[in-house]
Design a protein around this motif. Structure first.
Motif, short mmCIF file in Angstrom:
data_model
loop_
_atom_site.label_atom_id
_atom_site.label_comp_id
_atom_site.label_asym_id
_atom_site.label_seq_id
_atom_site.Cartn_x
_atom_site.Cartn_y
_atom_site.Cartn_z
N ARG A 25 32.80 -54.57 3.62
CA ARG A 25 32.79 -53.77 4.84
C ARG A 25 31.37 -53.29 5.16
N ARG A 27 28.57 -54.80 4.25
CA ARG A 27 27.84 -55.99 4.70
C ARG A 27 28.19 -56.30 6.16
N ASP A 28 29.47 -56.26 6.50
CA ASP A 28 29.88 -56.51 7.89
C ASP A 28 29.24 -55.50 8.85
N THR A 29 29.19 -54.24 8.44
CA THR A 29 28.56 -53.19 9.25
C THR A 29 27.09 -53.51 9.48
N ILE A 31 25.58 -56.51 9.29
CA ILE A 31 25.45 -57.71 10.12
C ILE A 31 25.74 -57.40 11.59
N GLN A 32 26.74 -56.58 11.85
CA GLN A 32 27.11 -56.26 13.23
C GLN A 32 26.05 -55.42 13.94
N ASN A 33 25.26 -54.68 13.19
CA ASN A 33 24.28 -53.76 13.79
C ASN A 33 22.83 -54.18 13.63
N GLU A 40 19.63 -63.07 6.34
CA GLU A 40 20.37 -62.64 5.15
C GLU A 40 20.14 -63.67 4.05
N TYR A 126 30.03 -45.60 7.09
CA TYR A 126 29.76 -46.90 7.71
C TYR A 126 29.11 -46.76 9.09
N GLY A 130 25.48 -48.17 10.09
CA GLY A 130 25.32 -49.07 11.22
C GLY A 130 24.25 -48.58 12.19
N SER A 134 20.49 -50.35 13.01
CA SER A 134 20.14 -50.77 14.38
C SER A 134 18.80 -50.23 14.86
#
Length: 152
Positions: A25, A27-29, A31-33, A40, A126, A130, A134
């Protein structure tokens, strides 16, 4: 505790079950931001995000063969560690993060120079991570890095 995983997916697959959900989760945060331009990969036995040589040919001053590191994520023995070089090199960003942290988490911030440690996965903020991710583009990181770390 460095991993010998060759790829991010190998690293994630190697995690203990009690850490997989939180690290995935997080890592996903990230990558999304993450602003475009970071890559990576694996670095120093952990998941890492760096400025590739195609953008910054000089690489990391400690080892120019390595791309310029920016962030890392690792499952350590007693915590999940998130490394963010921007908060190490930019006091304004550090002050912002330290000021925002209590708005998201009731426990005390466990932090080193660039490392934020989470002993309990349920205490990972999270949304705050994020937002932190950013805030710095590869170009901004190169400028900060050269001003703070590169030997003249």
């Amino acid at each position: 505790m460095q991993s010998r995983a060759a790829t991010p997916q190998d690293y994630l697959n190697s995690l203990p079950e009690d850490r997989k959900e939180a690290v995935n989760r997080l890592r996903d945060t990230i990558i999304q931001n993450l602003p475009p331009g970071f890559q990576e990969g694996m670095g120093y036995g952990m998941l890492g995000w760096s400025v590739p040589h195609s953008t910054y040919p000089a690489g990391y001053h400690c080892d120019p063969k390595q791309p310029l590191p920016f962030m890392g994520l690792a499952s350590q023995k007693n915590n999940i560690s998130f490394y963010h070089m921007g908060i190490y090199a930019n006091k304004e960003l550090l002050d912002w993060f330290v000021g925002e942290y209590p708005k998201y988490v009731k426990t005390k911030l466990d932090m080193g120079k660039s490392c934020i440690r989470f002993k309990k996965p349920e205490n990972i903020p999270y949304a705050l991570i994020g937002e932190l991710v950013s805030k710095v583009t590869p170009e901004q990181w190169i400028e900060t890095y050269e001003a703070a770390f590169k030997k003249k």
